[in-house]
Design a protein around this motif. Structure first.
Motif, PDB file in Angstrom:
ATOM      1  N   HIS A   5       0.833  -1.212   0.000  1.00 36.73           N
ATOM      2  CA  HIS A   5       0.000   0.000   0.000  1.00 36.73           C
ATOM      3  C   HIS A   5       0.864   1.257   0.000  1.00 36.73           C
ATOM      4  N   THR A   8       2.105   1.638  -3.649  1.00 32.37           N
ATOM      5  CA  THR A   8       0.999   2.087  -4.494  1.00 32.37           C
ATOM      6  C   THR A   8       0.732   3.571  -4.279  1.00 32.37           C
ATOM      7  N   ARG A   9       0.651   3.986  -3.025  1.00 31.66           N
ATOM      8  CA  ARG A   9       0.401   5.389  -2.704  1.00 31.66           C
ATOM      9  C   ARG A   9       1.505   6.283  -3.266  1.00 31.66           C
ATOM     10  N   TRP A  49      -4.667   1.584  -9.592  1.00 33.75           N
ATOM     11  CA  TRP A  49      -5.657   0.844  -8.792  1.00 33.75           C
ATOM     12  C   TRP A  49      -6.145  -0.389  -9.551  1.00 33.75           C
ATOM     13  N   GLU A  89      -7.405   0.181  -4.582  1.00 34.97           N
ATOM     14  CA  GLU A  89      -7.673   1.426  -3.858  1.00 34.97           C
ATOM     15  C   GLU A  89      -8.369   1.160  -2.535  1.00 34.97           C
ATOM     16  N   ASN A  92      -6.044   0.392   0.185  1.00 37.03           N
ATOM     17  CA  ASN A  92      -5.110   1.477   0.478  1.00 37.03           C
ATOM     18  C   ASN A  92      -5.813   2.517   1.339  1.00 37.03           C
ATOM     19  N   SER A  95      -4.769   6.378   1.058  1.00 33.63           N
ATOM     20  CA  SER A  95      -4.442   6.770  -0.313  1.00 33.63           C
ATOM     21  C   SER A  95      -4.320   8.270  -0.509  1.00 33.63           C
TER      22      SER A  95
END
Length: 100
Positions: A5, A8-9, A49, A89, A92, A95
């Motif tokens: 996460h 990804t963020r 996402w 998403e 997360n 986010s």
């Protein structure tokens, strides 16, 4: 070690950072143009996402296949052993949190 996460963020927020750089008239034109060039091929948040959702779905499907038919071919089994690159998403929770 970076959590999925967090990775990804960071990727999603990097796009926003590049966009901000490209629009900042106080920066030299060469920096703004470089940010624009990088943004041209940089993935949008929705693409990141989606990649996360697809990875999660792939893992679910492969797990079901392994449960139903026994051990997977090594080429498929390695996908279950590998950590995902991105997350969905909904996974997360932070986010929109700014990175310090």
């Amino acid at each position: 070690m970076t959590m999925v996460h967090e990775r990804t963020r960071s990727v999603v927020q990097t796009r926003d950072f590049l966009r901000d750089l490209s629009r900042d008239s106080s920066l030299p034109e060469s920096i703004r143009l470089q940010a624009e060039r990088l943004l041209r091929h940089y993935p949008k948040a929705a693409d990141i996402w989606l990649a996360g959702r697809l990875e999660e779905r792939r893992r679910e499907e492969l797990s079901l296949l392994a449960d139903k038919h026994g051990p997977l071919h090594p080429a498929l089994g390695c996908w279950l052993a590998a950590d995902p690159l991105f997350c969905d998403e909904s996974s997360n929770s932070s986010s929109t949190t700014e990175i310090d």
